[in-house]
Scaffold this active site. Structure first.
Site, PDB file in Angstrom:
ATOM      1  N   GLY A  11       0.842  -1.004   0.128  1.00  0.00           N
ATOM      2  CA  GLY A  11       0.157  -0.177  -0.138  1.00  0.00           C
ATOM      3  C   GLY A  11       0.547   1.406   0.043  1.00  0.00           C
ATOM      4  N   SER A 126      -5.534   6.761  12.828  1.00  0.00           N
ATOM      5  CA  SER A 126      -5.654   7.713  11.982  1.00  0.00           C
ATOM      6  C   SER A 126      -5.748   8.649  12.565  1.00  0.00           C
ATOM      7  CB  SER A 126      -6.650   7.158  10.871  1.00  0.00           C
ATOM      8  OG  SER A 126      -7.830   8.626  10.201  1.00  0.00           O
ATOM      9  N   THR A 128      -8.913  10.400  12.023  1.00  0.00           N
ATOM     10  CA  THR A 128      -9.799   9.824  12.068  1.00  0.00           C
ATOM     11  C   THR A 128     -10.504   9.501  13.573  1.00  0.00           C
ATOM     12  OG1 THR A 128     -11.542   9.006  10.195  1.00  0.00           O
ATOM     13  CG2 THR A 128     -10.687   7.559  11.381  1.00  0.00           C
ATOM     14  N   TYR A 151     -15.151   3.357   9.093  1.00  0.00           N
ATOM     15  CA  TYR A 151     -13.839   3.487   8.583  1.00  0.00           C
ATOM     16  C   TYR A 151     -13.336   3.973  10.086  1.00  0.00           C
ATOM     17  CZ  TYR A 151      -8.609   4.558   7.902  1.00  0.00           C
ATOM     18  OH  TYR A 151      -7.855   4.764   8.656  1.00  0.00           O
ATOM     19  N   LYS A 155     -10.883   1.891  13.747  1.00  0.00           N
ATOM     20  CA  LYS A 155      -9.262   2.786  14.038  1.00  0.00           C
ATOM     21  C   LYS A 155     -10.061   2.710  15.116  1.00  0.00           C
ATOM     22  CE  LYS A 155      -7.368   2.271  10.274  1.00  0.00           C
ATOM     23  NZ  LYS A 155      -5.733   1.375  10.109  1.00  0.00           N
ATOM     24  N   TYR A 178      -2.509   8.705  11.844  1.00  0.00           N
ATOM     25  CA  TYR A 178      -1.617   9.920  10.804  1.00  0.00           C
ATOM     26  C   TYR A 178      -2.826  11.030  10.454  1.00  0.00           C
ATOM     27  CZ  TYR A 178      -0.082   5.054   9.819  1.00  0.00           C
ATOM     28  OH  TYR A 178       0.707   3.529   9.654  1.00  0.00           O
ATOM     29  N   ASN A 200      -9.388  11.445  -2.229  1.00  0.00           N
ATOM     30  CA  ASN A 200      -8.554  12.400  -1.710  1.00  0.00           C
ATOM     31  C   ASN A 200      -8.491  13.355  -1.706  1.00  0.00           C
ATOM     32  OD1 ASN A 200      -7.696   9.490  -0.026  1.00  0.00           O
ATOM     33  ND2 ASN A 200      -8.998  11.336   1.221  1.00  0.00           N
TER      34      ASN A 200
HETATM   35  C1  WQD Z   1      -8.911  16.746   2.411  1.00  0.00           C
HETATM   36  C2  WQD Z   1      -9.876  17.749   2.490  1.00  0.00           C
HETATM   37  C3  WQD Z   1     -12.590  17.235   1.587  1.00  0.00           C
HETATM   38  C4  WQD Z   1     -11.026  15.294  -2.262  1.00  0.00           C
HETATM   39  C5  WQD Z   1      -9.286  11.077   4.743  1.00  0.00           C
HETATM   40  C6  WQD Z   1      -9.852  10.601   5.610  1.00  0.00           C
HETATM   41  C7  WQD Z   1      -8.790   9.893   6.713  1.00  0.00           C
HETATM   42  C8  WQD Z   1      -7.330   9.904   6.693  1.00  0.00           C
HETATM   43  C9  WQD Z   1      -7.070  10.358   4.962  1.00  0.00           C
HETATM   44  C10 WQD Z   1      -6.988   7.156   6.258  1.00  0.00           C
HETATM   45  C11 WQD Z   1     -11.754  18.132   2.663  1.00  0.00           C
HETATM   46  C12 WQD Z   1     -11.319  18.469   0.527  1.00  0.00           C
HETATM   47  C13 WQD Z   1     -11.088  15.821  -1.349  1.00  0.00           C
HETATM   48  C14 WQD Z   1     -12.305  16.480  -3.264  1.00  0.00           C
HETATM   49  C15 WQD Z   1     -12.190  18.437  -1.752  1.00  0.00           C
HETATM   50  N1  WQD Z   1      -7.320   8.374   5.619  1.00  0.00           N
HETATM   51  N2  WQD Z   1     -11.432  18.147  -0.601  1.00  0.00           N
HETATM   52  N3  WQD Z   1     -12.311  18.455  -3.090  1.00  0.00           N
HETATM   53  O1  WQD Z   1     -11.275  13.523   4.296  1.00  0.00           O
HETATM   54  O2  WQD Z   1      -9.724  15.061   5.399  1.00  0.00           O
HETATM   55  O3  WQD Z   1      -9.662  12.681   5.626  1.00  0.00           O
HETATM   56  O4  WQD Z   1      -8.247  10.941   4.303  1.00  0.00           O
HETATM   57  O5  WQD Z   1      -6.913   7.648   7.552  1.00  0.00           O
HETATM   58  O6  WQD Z   1      -9.589   8.751   7.479  1.00  0.00           O
HETATM   59  O7  WQD Z   1     -10.982  10.401   6.709  1.00  0.00           O
HETATM   60  O8  WQD Z   1      -9.220  13.885   3.597  1.00  0.00           O
HETATM   61  O9  WQD Z   1      -8.369  14.463   1.273  1.00  0.00           O
HETATM   62  O10 WQD Z   1     -10.023  13.123   1.659  1.00  0.00           O
HETATM   63  O11 WQD Z   1      -9.914  15.408   1.887  1.00  0.00           O
HETATM   64  O12 WQD Z   1     -12.462  20.151  -1.013  1.00  0.00           O
HETATM   65  O13 WQD Z   1     -12.101  16.322  -4.376  1.00  0.00           O
HETATM   66  O14 WQD Z   1     -10.361  18.527   0.805  1.00  0.00           O
HETATM   67  O15 WQD Z   1     -13.773  18.410   1.475  1.00  0.00           O
HETATM   68  O16 WQD Z   1     -11.369  19.228   2.838  1.00  0.00           O
HETATM   69  P1  WQD Z   1      -9.508  13.605   4.949  1.00  0.00           P
HETATM   70  P2  WQD Z   1      -9.602  14.532   2.089  1.00  0.00           P
END
Ligand code: WQD
Length: 341
Positions: A11, A126, A128, A151, A155, A178, A200
């Protein structure tokens, strides 16, 4: 050399961690059934470390197959457990798949660690687990709120399972929380390989910039933040990877003061979505095609790490800037376009 089992080593964070472990003197084996990863990433790992990594293509939810890895490697000194499903949206649609996969695999690994008297364990957790915290800057003691997704719940439960299990056996553990891992190894031999349309932010940015996605959305610009978009703590995947080596060293050198300790892995800086996009446009020279869209359900408005415990306890010193994170992510996306991984 101490032998370390890295589960989920094909991964994103797992592959970068294998590189860091080997470069810091550990012998590494991998266990990854490639249900959500591509074993070819180990070719990139091997180009960086000039060493082959053995992968046991095993479903860790099957106890006997997991046990067989330890039977063949009774000298495993430590385990870094990454293997889990991690798509927030999918976990909402298929909660039982996430609870079964993420918890059964963890329980089997812990049962084998007990059976084979493995002394050290690092768990991939995480931010999260904080849910939607009352404070923006979180420490390891910040009270956890209900998880925002199944998810996230796996965790929270995973941490509890590890915490309770190590109390009665000779295993010591570290939980690493993280924040938002992004970027790619400077060699550009390894990086993130999102499956399907990326949820993401950073892969969404790079795939839009390279034309895989016609346009991306900024999910919400009416939040109570500097520019209305959400704030996150972006941290380079190589800084995250090195923290795992430091965590293992900490346990091997018996510096731990408890059977199970927790550390936040974030840069300690909060950037808005629009600031992240501006950083990408600056380093890539690409004008990103995005539109300002509605909020994404479940998003936390703002969260970033107080990382002083990892800095003082583990000697961790995250060094990559946001621009460097974006630059490496973009270079990796460009490579994916030219080379078949
Ligand atoms: C970041 C910001 C979105 C995509 C997630 C998991 C967390 C961890 C990290 C595993 C947010 C904004 C995103 C897009 C956008 N993973 N965004 N347009 O949600 O903070 O965390 O990944 O452990 O558990 O929840 O990360 O990258 O999805 O979003 O505006 O096309 O970017 O709204 O504000 P997130 P993310």
């Amino acid at each position: 050399m101490d032998k370390i089992l890295v589960t989920g080593g094909c991964g994103y964070i797992g592959s970068h961690t294998i590189v860091d472990l080997v470069q810091n003197g550990y012998e590494v084996i991998c266990a990854d059934n490639n249900s959500r990863s591509n074993e070819a990433i180990l070719n990139g790992v091997e180009k960086i470390i000039s060493k082959k990594i053995k992968n046991y293509k095993v479903d860790l939810c099957i106890y006997d197959d997991t046990y067989a890895i330890f039977q063949e490697n009774p000298d495993i000194k430590g385990i870094i457990h990454f293997a889990a499903y991690k798509a927030v949206g999918e976990s909402v649609e298929k909660p039982l798949l996430y609870f079964q996969n993420n918890l059964d695999s963890l329980i089997n690994i812990l049962k084998c660690a007990e059976e084979f008297k493995v002394p050290h364990f690092v768990f991939s957790s995480s931010c999260t687990v904080y849910g939607n915290p009352d404070t923006v800057i979180v420490t390891e003691e910040t009270p956890q709120k209900p998880a925002e997704s199944p998810y996230g719940a796996t965790k929270q439960m995973g941490e509890l399972i590890v915490n309770e299990t190590v109390k009665n056996i000779s295993l010591s553990a570290i939980l690493l929380r993280y924040f938002n891992p992004v970027g790619a190894h400077p060699s550009i031999h390894i990086g993130e390989l999102p499956l399907g349309k990326p949820a993401n932010l950073v892969p969404a940015i790079t795939q839009t910039a390279i034309g895989k996605i016609p346009m991306m959305n900024v999910f919400g610009t009416d939040y109570d933040t500097r520019d209305g978009s959400c704030v996150r703590d972006y941290i380079h995947v190589c800084d995250i990877a090195h923290a795992h080596t430091l965590a293992l060293n900490y346990l091997v050198e018996a510096k731990n003061t408890a059977k199970c300790e927790v550390f936040n892995l974030g840069s300690g800086n909060g950037y808005t979505v629009l600031e992240a996009i501006a950083s990408f446009e600056k380093v890539s020279g690409v004008k990103l095609n995005y539109q300002l869209g509605p909020r994404r359900p479940g998003d936390v408005v703002a969260i970033y790490a107080n990382n002083s415990k990892a800095r003082t306890g583990l000697g961790w010193d995250p060094r990559y800037t946001l621009d460097e994170m974006m630059d490496s992510a973009w270079k990796w996306e460009l490579k994916l376009k030219t080379e078949k991984i």
